[in-house]
Design a protein around this motif. Structure first.
Motif: not given
Length: 187
Positions: A107-109, A111-119
Motif C-alpha cells: 500500500a502506498f501513501l 502526498p495528500d495523505g490518502t492510501v492507495r491500494g489495500k494493505p
C-alpha cells in the motif's frame, strides 16, 4: 781477443751509476703486482656479492609471484561463493530458513495523505511437502538392532509367523543436491 771495456766517461758514467748493473730489480715490481692482485681480488669479490644479491631478489620475486597466485585463487573461490549465495533462489531459500515470508500487496501513501491500494498482512504459505518422506518411528528399525530373527522384546510377526521386514532405504537429501559444492579457499 777483446780488450777490457774502457771506463765510461762523462754522461755515460753518471747514467751507469744511477742504474744498477746487477740485473733487474724485483723491488720496483712488487707494489705494482700487489696493486693488480688487489684490484682483481676486489673485483671478483664485488662481482660475487652482486650476483648473490641478484639471486636473492630472484628468489623473493618467485615467492611473491607464488603468494599472488594463491591469493588470486582464494579471491576467485570467495567470489564464486558470494555469487552462488546471492542468486535469487538461494536468497529465497535462506530467507525461508530464517522464517521470513513474502510480503503481501503493498500500500502506498499519496502526498495528500490518502492510501492507495489495500494493505494485506504477510502470511506464511503452507509448507510444501518435503520430497524425502519422514520415516515414522515404527517403520524405521534401529541401526544397532539385529536384522533377522525375532527379538527378545517380541516384535510383531507377519501372517506366516516370521517377523515382518521393515527396511528403510536412505533417500538422498535434495537440499544437498541443489547446494553448490563447498569450496576450499586457496588450494
Amino acid at each position: 781477443m777483446s780488450k777490457p771495456a774502457a771506463p765510461l766517461k762523462g754522461r755515460a758514467a753518471r747514467l751507469a751509476r744511477l742504474m744498477p748493473s746487477t740485473g733487474p730489480s724485483t723491488a720496483a715490481r712488487t707494489p705494482f703486482v700487489l696493486l693488480v692482485v688487489l684490484l682483481l681480488g676486489g673485483g671478483l669479490i664485488t662481482l660475487l656479492l652482486l650476483n648473490s644479491a641478484l639471486n636473492e631478489g630472484s628468489f623473493r620475486l618467485s615467492e611473491l609471484k607464488r603468494d599472488t597466485t594463491e591469493l588470486t585463487d582464494e579471491q576467485q573461490a570467495l567470489q564464486r561463493d558470494v555469487d552462488s549465495r546471492s542468486q535469487p533462489d538461494a536468497l529465497e531459500k535462506r530467507a525461508r530458513e530464517l522464517g521470513m515470508v513474502p510480503g503481501g500487496n503493498p500500500a502506498f501513501l499519496n502526498p495528500d495523505g490518502t492510501v492507495r491500494g489495500k494493505p494485506t498482512e504477510a502470511t506464511a504459505p503452507p509448507p510444501s511437502p518435503s520430497p524425502s518422506p519422514t520415516p515414522s518411528p515404527s517403520a524405521s528399525p534401529d541401526a544397532d538392532a539385529p536384522a533377522a530373527g525375532p527379538s527378545a522384546s517380541g516384535t510383531s510377526a507377519g501372517p506366516s509367523g516370521s517377523p515382518s521386514p521393515s527396511v528403510s532405504v536412505p533417500q538422498p537429501d535434495p537440499a544437498a543436491e541443489n547446494s553448490p559444492p563447498p569450496t576450499s579457499p586457496g588450494r
